[in-house]
Design a protein around this motif. Structure first.
Motif, PDB file in Angstrom:
ATOM      1  N   PRO A   9     -73.240 -25.078  36.041  1.00 30.32           N
ATOM      2  CA  PRO A   9     -73.282 -26.305  36.841  1.00 30.32           C
ATOM      3  C   PRO A   9     -74.703 -26.722  37.193  1.00 30.32           C
ATOM      4  O   PRO A   9     -75.581 -25.875  37.395  1.00 30.32           O
ATOM      5  N   MET A  10     -74.944 -28.001  37.255  1.00 36.67           N
ATOM      6  CA  MET A  10     -76.195 -28.524  37.777  1.00 36.67           C
ATOM      7  C   MET A  10     -76.215 -28.274  39.285  1.00 36.67           C
ATOM      8  O   MET A  10     -75.191 -28.392  39.955  1.00 36.67           O
ATOM      9  N   LEU A  11     -77.372 -27.935  39.833  1.00 30.76           N
ATOM     10  CA  LEU A  11     -77.477 -27.513  41.218  1.00 30.76           C
ATOM     11  C   LEU A  11     -78.276 -28.522  42.041  1.00 30.76           C
ATOM     12  O   LEU A  11     -78.796 -29.505  41.524  1.00 30.76           O
ATOM     13  N   ALA A  12     -78.366 -28.250  43.337  1.00 32.49           N
ATOM     14  CA  ALA A  12     -79.088 -29.134  44.254  1.00 32.49           C
ATOM     15  C   ALA A  12     -80.079 -28.323  45.074  1.00 32.49           C
ATOM     16  O   ALA A  12     -79.838 -27.160  45.388  1.00 32.49           O
ATOM     17  N   ARG A  13     -81.189 -28.948  45.409  1.00 34.07           N
ATOM     18  CA  ARG A  13     -82.152 -28.296  46.301  1.00 34.07           C
ATOM     19  C   ARG A  13     -82.051 -28.922  47.687  1.00 34.07           C
ATOM     20  O   ARG A  13     -81.757 -30.113  47.838  1.00 34.07           O
ATOM     21  N   ALA A  14     -82.261 -28.089  48.686  1.00 32.09           N
ATOM     22  CA  ALA A  14     -82.084 -28.529  50.062  1.00 32.09           C
ATOM     23  C   ALA A  14     -83.234 -29.420  50.515  1.00 32.09           C
ATOM     24  O   ALA A  14     -84.406 -29.150  50.222  1.00 32.09           O
TER      25      ALA A  14
END
Length: 353
Positions: A9-14
């Motif tokens: 999965p593509m992820l996210a940074r906070a």
């Protein structure tokens, strides 16, 4: 890409705040951050599989969803989304992590029973392949349009997540949707291709602080130093409840904590260190759940996302010691409670805003 190909999965940074739409080329799309099991669903036209973020197969744990995928999806595809579990009566529905986690069970009979008693929901938020053709190199704006066309009208238990390009509305969602158990807001660059395993999106979560009582500690898995701190809060009747733990200490800090907390360690009449054991669950069945009991007199401040019942939903982060606080003053009253919001209103609204 074949529909059978595994995709990370593509992820996210906070980030600290919901970003402005013009902060990236091409603008941003905003959507709720769901609190469940991130899943890649592969449907080959006949059968379906469900893989977790870490590529663990979840198919056997959610038979009701595999049946739905095979019955409702109109063509081969690969979906990126979240498995969630809805609980509560209409008008007061919310997400339940506790009930969702119970679905991961080795006994097939229990899985079947829970599938009937507490059926799961799948919330789709990206489309990686359609009709055997890869969409990984397609901008998100086009993938989203294709996703709406494919699953937008399928109905329960397959839902399409809401999106908006209105940053003011996204910031309102950040506040309102927490009352239904959601986790924050995701911002996706509209012009970006799908980047497996890369932190190409942005996530904004709730961060709050609380003063809590130190109840004990677990040793680190290495056997050297403190691995995690056990935390508690007092209720209105003066009873101390365990509410979660704090971890993520450096090697040097773990060793210092052993000496720092030594004066608080409880001993029995024979001088033996008093220990306890936390409740085991499916995730800690093979783990050492014992901990060293401490005199409940030290207070620390922690950062947390949100509560589920009387416990912190995730492991919290240590902020600082609070020698100025009396342990008895650390009660549930200090915690910020989100305004109740019906999960059905999140799921059943139009996809675009």
């Amino acid at each position: 890409m074949s529909v059978a190909t595994a995709v990370s999965p593509m992820l996210a940074r906070a980030v600290d705040t919901v970003p402005e739409p013009d902060s990236v080329p091409g603008g941003l799309s905003y959507e709720p951050k769901w609190d469940g099991f991130r899943s890649i669903v592969t449907f080959d036209g006949t059968s379906s599989t469900i893989a977790s973020r870490g590529s663990k197969m979840l198919t056997r744990y959610f038979p009701e969803l595999t049946y739905a995928f095979e019955d409702l999806l109109p063509e081969p595809c690969v979906l990126d989304g979240e498995i969630v579990l809805r609980t509560g009566d209409p008008g007061g529905e919310h997400l339940s992590w506790e009930q969702l986690s119970q679905r991961i069970h080795p006994a097939a009979s229990r899985v079947r029973r829970l599938a009937d008693e507490t059926p799961a929901t799948f919330v789709a938020f990206d489309l990686l392949s359609r009709g055997g053709h890869s969409l990984l190199d397609t901008p998100f704006a086009e993938r989203r349009a294709a996703l709406e066309d494919l699953v937008g009208a399928l109905g329960d238990p397959i839902h399409l997540t809401r999106t908006t390009r209105d940053v003011a509305l996204a910031r309102r969602w950040l506040v309102e949707f927490e009352g239904a158990g959601l986790d924050g807001i995701i911002a996706k660059p509209l012009a970006a291709v799908y980047a497996p395993g890369k932190r190409s999106m942005f996530k904004v979560k709730h961060h709050r602080s609380a003063d809590v009582v130190l109840l004990g500690y677990r040793l680190h898995v290495s056997g050297s130093g403190v691995g995690s701190l056990l935390l508690g809060l007092y209720d209105d009747d003066g009873e101390l409840h365990s509410v979660g733990g704090a971890s993520a200490f450096s090697d040097a800090w773990r060793l210092r904590l052993i000496d720092e907390l030594a004066p608080l360690v409880l001993h029995d009449e024979e001088g033996t260190v008093v220990t306890g054991e936390t409740e085991r669950n499916r995730f800690s069945a093979n783990k050492d759940t014992s901990y060293v009991l401490l005199r409940p007199s030290r207070v620390l401040e922690v950062r947390y996302d949100h509560m589920e019942g009387e416990r912190f939903r995730h492991t919290v982060q240590f902020e600082r010691w609070r020698p100025d606080r009396d342990a008895r003053s650390c009660t549930f009253d200090q915690l910020e409670r989100p305004i109740a919001y019906d999960l059905g209103d999140v799921l059943d609204q139009p996809a675009g805003e």
